[in-house]
Design a protein around this motif. Structure first.
Motif, PDB file in Angstrom:
ATOM      1  N   ALA A  67      21.506  37.787  12.686  1.00  0.00           N
ATOM      2  CA  ALA A  67      20.867  38.316  13.898  1.00  0.00           C
ATOM      3  C   ALA A  67      21.683  37.956  15.133  1.00  0.00           C
ATOM      4  CB  ALA A  67      19.446  37.765  14.017  1.00  0.00           C
ATOM      5  N   ASN A  78      17.417  46.687   9.911  1.00  0.00           N
ATOM      6  CA  ASN A  78      16.527  46.621   8.761  1.00  0.00           C
ATOM      7  C   ASN A  78      16.905  45.484   7.819  1.00  0.00           C
ATOM      8  OD1 ASN A  78      15.055  48.779   9.653  1.00  0.00           O
ATOM      9  ND2 ASN A  78      16.065  50.283   8.329  1.00  0.00           N
ATOM     10  N   THR A 127      15.957  42.159   9.441  1.00  0.00           N
ATOM     11  CA  THR A 127      14.493  42.029   9.437  1.00  0.00           C
ATOM     12  C   THR A 127      13.977  41.682   8.045  1.00  0.00           C
ATOM     13  OG1 THR A 127      14.300  43.616  11.254  1.00  0.00           O
ATOM     14  CG2 THR A 127      12.325  43.210   9.930  1.00  0.00           C
ATOM     15  N   GLU A 128      14.518  42.349   7.036  1.00  0.00           N
ATOM     16  CA  GLU A 128      14.079  42.066   5.668  1.00  0.00           C
ATOM     17  C   GLU A 128      14.427  40.637   5.263  1.00  0.00           C
ATOM     18  OE1 GLU A 128      15.025  43.657   1.186  1.00  0.00           O
ATOM     19  OE2 GLU A 128      14.595  45.137   2.748  1.00  0.00           O
ATOM     20  N   LYS A 160      14.716  38.068   7.277  1.00  0.00           N
ATOM     21  CA  LYS A 160      13.787  37.182   7.989  1.00  0.00           C
ATOM     22  C   LYS A 160      12.431  37.143   7.287  1.00  0.00           C
ATOM     23  CE  LYS A 160      15.635  37.448  12.711  1.00  0.00           C
ATOM     24  NZ  LYS A 160      15.367  37.886  14.096  1.00  0.00           N
ATOM     25  N   ASN A 161      11.920  38.307   6.917  1.00  0.00           N
ATOM     26  CA  ASN A 161      10.619  38.375   6.265  1.00  0.00           C
ATOM     27  C   ASN A 161      10.640  37.675   4.904  1.00  0.00           C
ATOM     28  OD1 ASN A 161       9.531  39.809   8.401  1.00  0.00           O
ATOM     29  ND2 ASN A 161       9.940  41.810   7.473  1.00  0.00           N
TER      30      ASN A 161
END
Length: 490
Positions: free
Chosen positions: A220, A246, A249-250, A252-253
């Motif tokens: 990031a 994307n 973000t994935e 991180k999740n």
């Protein structure tokens, strides 16, 4: 800091003779779905030999030891813990890390300096380990055939050339001129490969007790930098590792969904960063101003003070370095680094005091490889033969422990030469050439020793044994190259 994509160009652009000298393993039938494990092992060995031969590997013992232990801490918790790995640092101001078939992982010093925590660095290394364990590189090479190999070698060569050339624009200009070649021949990991390496790497991070968000956090951070150089339209991060919102973000999740656990980071990380900052700095990198920010040192971190003391030492300000060292508060992990630096300074100020301190350090850490190598190199700077013999003794221990490492043979040849033992020095040089895959050169060194030196029976037998071991390994290609009238040195 220069944010430069992985530069793909043929090795011949880096050095006039390099392409002719690079020996590549036969990767087998290009229709194979994946390289065989034997092919991977040969390829890994060839790349290592080339990196050592062109001095692209950072052999500083502190840096080399740190990346080795960090890498194997992660590898032990990967989904393929029995896989053998090599972990190397390339001293180049490039934000990059690369994985090669068979378990060769290369991290550039610029990337390490860009990280803010050990978990961020570990995240990148875990991602590269996943590329190896999932055999992504082998599959891509098999798919794109042998033309890929010189380009992968060129990536390393370009980084070394850019670092050695001293021009901040050099890597960008080179990469720009090679755009057409990149488009045709570059290995680009597919989106699936990248997501899989993220998923597997995050699990490895978590199991190794690092912060699993380290990987997503670092990616990031790269996304927030200027993504394109307006002059040449070059992406900031690696084209071989395409980033997307994307994907970050994935990652991180995925990290957030893991159960909380205690994170265990090494205090050595910050010290190694400062060491890299000093050892890889250019003339105009502003280190003097950087280390003058906290003159009294009261609010400075131990790692920052270590960097300042190392910078002072390298600028021959030994008394100032010793004064800074006295302010450093270490733990059991970093204490040995500070003591080694203290030994280096004392040895420059007072030779006899230095020798006494070195003996104390060796007695305190008799089996510590950092102490063995660093103190050996200090002894090599003294002029008396007793000190050279001590250096030889310690380097022999290391060479027995790591018989495949040409760096120790390099140091041994210098120590033997300093000790006025030219035959032993020549034999060490021959062993180094052999480890670099240069067997014709190794045999030539040994035969010259045989011809030019008065040898006793024992020395003759040892040299003949080396010749008999190395001569059958000379390839026809190497023989033709070495016997060419246009080859350097002829």
């Amino acid at each position: 800091m220069k944010f430069v994509l992985t530069i793909y160009l043929f090795v011949s652009l880096w050095h006039p003779m390099t392409y002719a000298q690079v020996k590549l393993p036969d990767l087998g039938n290009s229709s194979d779905a994946v390289m065989s494990e034997d092919d991977e092992a040969r390829y890994r060995k060839e790349i290592k030999q080339q990196m050592y031969a062109y001095q692209m590997i950072m052999t500083d013992p502190v840096v080399a030891s740190y990346i080795y232990h960090l890498g194997y801490r992660l590898a032990a918790h990967s989904d393929k813990p029995t896989q053998s790995f090599d972990f190397f640092v390339v001293p180049a101001d490039v934000i990059n890390a690369s994985a090669y078939p068979g378990g060769l992982i290369v991290v550039y010093s610029g990337l390490i300096l860009e990280t803010d925590s050990e978990s961020e660095l570990a995240g990148v290394v875990a991602h590269e380990i996943a590329h190896v364990s999932q055999r992504h590189i082998s599959r891509m090479i098999a798919k794109q055939q042998k033309a890929t190999i010189p380009i992968m070698l060129g990536m390393l060569a370009a980084a070394a050339a850019a670092s050695a050339g001293g021009s901040g624009d050099a890597p960008i200009a080179i990469a720009s001129s090679m755009t057409g070649l990149q488009q045709q021949l570059a290995i680009n990991f597919t989106r699936y490969h990248e997501y899989e390496a993220d998923r597997v790497g995050i699990n490895t991070l978590y199991k190794a007790d690092f912060d699993p968000q380290g990987m997503a956090g670092f990616f990031a951070k790269l996304m927030t930098k200027n993504r394109v150089d307006p002059r040449y339209q070059l992406p900031e991060y690696l084209r071989t590792h395409p980033l997307s919102v994307n994907r970050v973000t994935e990652a991180k999740n995925r990290s957030k969904n893991l159960a909380p656990k205690t994170v265990k980071e090494s205090s050595m990380y910050a010290f190694v960063k400062e060491r890299l900052r000093v050892l890889t700095a250019g003339e105009f990198d502003g280190l003097k101003a950087y280390y003058a920010d906290a003159k009294d040192g009261s609010n400075a971190s131990a790692a920052y003070l270590y960097g300042r003391a190392l910078h002072q030492y390298r600028n021959n300000d030994y008394k100032a370095s010793l004064a800074t060292i006295e302010k450093i508060k270490t733990d059991s992990e970093t204490d040995v680094l500070v003591k080694i630096l203290k030994a280096q300074n004392i040895s420059r100020v007072d030779t006899e005091q230095g020798k006494k301190y070195l003996d104390q350090l060796i007695n305190q850490y008799p089996d510590n490889n950092l102490v063995l190598e660093e103190t050996a190199q200090i002894f090599m700077h003294f002029e008396d033969l007793d000190s050279q013999d001590k250096a030889i003794s310690q380097l022999r221990k290391l060479s027995y422990q790591y018989p495949e490492n040409p760096h120790y043979q390099d140091l041994l040849s210098i120590a033997y030469y300093n000790a006025m033992k030219p035959v032993a020095a020549g034999q060490a040089m021959a062993r180094r050439s052999h480890l670099l895959g240069q067997n014709y050169q190794a045999v030539r060194i040994l035969k010259n020793l045989r011809k030019d030196r008065p040898l006793d029976f024992y020395e003759t037998a040892k040299i003949d044994a080396q010749i008999n071991a190395y001569e059958p390994l000379i390839t026809d290609e190497e023989r033709r190259r070495e016997q060419s009238p246009n080859y350097p040195g002829r």
